[in-house]
Design a protein around this motif. Structure first.
Motif, PDB file in Angstrom:
ATOM      1  N   TRP A  34     -47.944  50.012  -8.686  1.00 53.87           N
ATOM      2  CA  TRP A  34     -48.216  48.635  -9.085  1.00 53.87           C
ATOM      3  C   TRP A  34     -46.934  47.876  -9.421  1.00 53.87           C
ATOM      4  N   LEU A  35     -45.986  48.568 -10.020  1.00 51.39           N
ATOM      5  CA  LEU A  35     -44.760  47.886 -10.440  1.00 51.39           C
ATOM      6  C   LEU A  35     -43.970  47.367  -9.248  1.00 51.39           C
ATOM      7  N   ASN A  36     -43.724  48.210  -8.276  1.00 50.27           N
ATOM      8  CA  ASN A  36     -42.919  47.799  -7.125  1.00 50.27           C
ATOM      9  C   ASN A  36     -43.633  46.777  -6.255  1.00 50.27           C
ATOM     10  N   LEU A  37     -44.893  47.010  -5.956  1.00 53.16           N
ATOM     11  CA  LEU A  37     -45.610  46.110  -5.046  1.00 53.16           C
ATOM     12  C   LEU A  37     -45.958  44.785  -5.712  1.00 53.16           C
ATOM     13  N   ALA A  38     -46.291  44.807  -6.998  1.00 53.56           N
ATOM     14  CA  ALA A  38     -46.611  43.546  -7.682  1.00 53.56           C
ATOM     15  C   ALA A  38     -45.359  42.695  -7.877  1.00 53.56           C
ATOM     16  N   LEU A  70     -36.953  38.248   0.821  1.00 45.33           N
ATOM     17  CA  LEU A  70     -36.380  39.167  -0.161  1.00 45.33           C
ATOM     18  C   LEU A  70     -37.464  39.880  -0.962  1.00 45.33           C
ATOM     19  N   GLY A  71     -38.574  39.187  -1.223  1.00 42.69           N
ATOM     20  CA  GLY A  71     -39.659  39.844  -1.941  1.00 42.69           C
ATOM     21  C   GLY A  71     -40.381  40.876  -1.087  1.00 42.69           C
ATOM     22  N   GLY A  72     -40.638  40.527   0.177  1.00 49.55           N
ATOM     23  CA  GLY A  72     -41.328  41.470   1.061  1.00 49.55           C
ATOM     24  C   GLY A  72     -40.477  42.663   1.456  1.00 49.55           C
ATOM     25  N   MET A  73     -39.166  42.562   1.304  1.00 45.37           N
ATOM     26  CA  MET A  73     -38.292  43.675   1.654  1.00 45.37           C
ATOM     27  C   MET A  73     -38.573  44.900   0.794  1.00 45.37           C
ATOM     28  N   ARG A  74     -39.055  44.711  -0.396  1.00 45.26           N
ATOM     29  CA  ARG A  74     -39.354  45.835  -1.274  1.00 45.26           C
ATOM     30  C   ARG A  74     -40.583  46.602  -0.804  1.00 45.26           C
ATOM     31  N   TRP A  75     -41.491  45.932  -0.139  1.00 46.64           N
ATOM     32  CA  TRP A  75     -42.624  46.650   0.441  1.00 46.64           C
ATOM     33  C   TRP A  75     -42.129  47.638   1.495  1.00 46.64           C
ATOM     34  N   GLY A  76     -41.243  47.168   2.351  1.00 42.59           N
ATOM     35  CA  GLY A  76     -40.707  48.060   3.372  1.00 42.59           C
ATOM     36  C   GLY A  76     -39.902  49.214   2.803  1.00 42.59           C
ATOM     37  N   PHE A  77     -39.312  49.018   1.615  1.00 43.38           N
ATOM     38  CA  PHE A  77     -38.546  50.093   1.002  1.00 43.38           C
ATOM     39  C   PHE A  77     -39.437  51.106   0.296  1.00 43.38           C
ATOM     40  N   ALA A  78     -40.581  50.673  -0.203  1.00 40.14           N
ATOM     41  CA  ALA A  78     -41.444  51.560  -0.977  1.00 40.14           C
ATOM     42  C   ALA A  78     -42.485  52.283  -0.136  1.00 40.14           C
ATOM     43  N   LEU A  79     -42.750  51.841   1.088  1.00 35.08           N
ATOM     44  CA  LEU A  79     -43.823  52.443   1.872  1.00 35.08           C
ATOM     45  C   LEU A  79     -43.482  53.796   2.499  1.00 35.08           C
ATOM     46  N   PRO A  80     -42.253  54.074   2.960  1.00 37.41           N
ATOM     47  CA  PRO A  80     -41.989  55.399   3.555  1.00 37.41           C
ATOM     48  C   PRO A  80     -42.242  56.529   2.563  1.00 37.41           C
ATOM     49  N   GLU A  81     -42.668  57.685   3.113  1.00 39.83           N
ATOM     50  CA  GLU A  81     -43.035  58.807   2.258  1.00 39.83           C
ATOM     51  C   GLU A  81     -41.828  59.384   1.508  1.00 39.83           C
ATOM     52  N   ASN A  82     -40.673  59.398   2.128  1.00 40.04           N
ATOM     53  CA  ASN A  82     -39.489  59.969   1.489  1.00 40.04           C
ATOM     54  C   ASN A  82     -38.679  58.949   0.692  1.00 40.04           C
ATOM     55  N   SER A  83     -39.248  57.784   0.418  1.00 41.51           N
ATOM     56  CA  SER A  83     -38.522  56.750  -0.320  1.00 41.51           C
ATOM     57  C   SER A  83     -38.515  57.065  -1.811  1.00 41.51           C
ATOM     58  N   PRO A  84     -37.387  56.825  -2.515  1.00 41.63           N
ATOM     59  CA  PRO A  84     -37.382  57.047  -3.969  1.00 41.63           C
ATOM     60  C   PRO A  84     -38.229  56.045  -4.734  1.00 41.63           C
ATOM     61  N   ALA A  85     -38.534  54.898  -4.140  1.00 44.06           N
ATOM     62  CA  ALA A  85     -39.399  53.894  -4.766  1.00 44.06           C
ATOM     63  C   ALA A  85     -40.831  54.100  -4.271  1.00 44.06           C
ATOM     64  N   LYS A  86     -41.724  54.419  -5.179  1.00 44.23           N
ATOM     65  CA  LYS A  86     -43.103  54.684  -4.819  1.00 44.23           C
ATOM     66  C   LYS A  86     -43.897  53.381  -4.707  1.00 44.23           C
ATOM     67  N   PRO A  87     -44.911  53.364  -3.842  1.00 44.50           N
ATOM     68  CA  PRO A  87     -45.745  52.150  -3.717  1.00 44.50           C
ATOM     69  C   PRO A  87     -46.727  52.030  -4.874  1.00 44.50           C
TER      70      PRO A  87
END
Length: 259
Positions: A170-174, A151-168
């Motif tokens: 410090w907040l999202n990745l940390a 569940l924690g690593g799933m956010r990495w996959g959501f933030a990495l695409p260029e068109n994702s609303p969640a940017k990679p």
């Protein structure tokens, strides 16, 4: 006399339209320039009034209606429309959640439900047999740690695409690394109860991230996360409760044998 002339002028002012009154006023000015007498002015006004009264466009009904329209200043009473029952009845959050679960993608729904079987089966099997198995409890803790890390690593996959609303950032990745660290800490505890409590904390933090901090997630996924987290937390707490009950029964039996 002057009083009758004033009344005649007042009647002509209130009952004569703008265009006709303009023509009458022009005649009055013309008569004023020619220095006519008040009698000539009165005759002119009487003639204009008679002409207006005889005109077909100004019948008594229309004049009366115009008078009422001009002098009626009270506001109309507007009846407040009551909304229909179908509009006032808002479906509850439980009904909307169940509908969103039915509309969710079938692979996500079925795989999520299948992933809850290892959690729920451990306390259920121990409760049916009436015996606490430390090996099954540790297996549940291990599987819970793996799930929290996923569940924690799933956010990495959501933030990495260029068109994702969640940017990679410090907040999202940390924040994605916090649940795996808590899961690792849960495996280090020798006591299963402490490990279960640590996993409950990690699951709560991961759920807060997915529901509150990432509004871009679809509604069906949030409902699925809430339902799944609830089942996992109850399963872990049930295992910890069974462990406590088993230890208490073992202590009571030892005290009886000693006495």
């Amino acid at each position: 006399d002057k009083a009758s002339m004033f009344l005649l002028l007042q009647r002509c002012c209130f009952h004569t339209p703008f265009k006709l009154w303009k023509s009458t006023s022009s005649r009055l000015l013309l008569y004023g320039k020619n220095k006519t007498t008040w009698s000539s002015v009165g005759l002119c006004l009487q003639r204009d009034a008679c002409h207006l009264a005889r005109s077909p466009s100004l019948n008594p009904a229309s004049v009366y209606g115009t008078k009422l329209q001009a002098f009626h200043t009270s506001l109309p009473f507007l009846k407040k429309k009551t909304p229909k029952e179908s509009e006032t009845k808002d479906p509850g959050i439980l009904q909307r959640s169940m509908k969103s679960l039915k509309d969710s993608p079938k692979p996500a729904l079925y795989l999520s439900l299948a992933g809850l079987i290892p959690f729920a089966s451990v306390p259920l099997s121990m409760a049916i047999q009436g015996t606490y198995y430390p090996e099954l409890a540790f297996a549940q803790i291990t599987y819970g740690a793996v799930t929290v890390s996923f569940l924690g690593g799933m956010r990495w996959g959501f933030a990495l695409p260029e068109n994702s609303p969640a940017k990679p950032d410090w907040l999202n990745l940390a924040n994605s690394t916090v649940p795996p660290l808590l899961a690792w800490q849960a495996l280090l505890f020798k006591d299963i109860t402490h490990g279960a409590i640590m996993l409950v904390m990690a699951l709560g933090i991961a759920l807060h991230y997915d529901v509150s901090l990432l509004p871009a997630y679809p509604w069906w996924f949030k409902v699925l996360r809430v339902a799944g987290t609830l089942v996992m937390v109850l399963s872990l707490l049930a295992t910890a409760a069974l462990k406590t009950i088993s230890e208490k029964q073992l202590t009571d039996s030892r005290n009886k044998w000693q006495n």
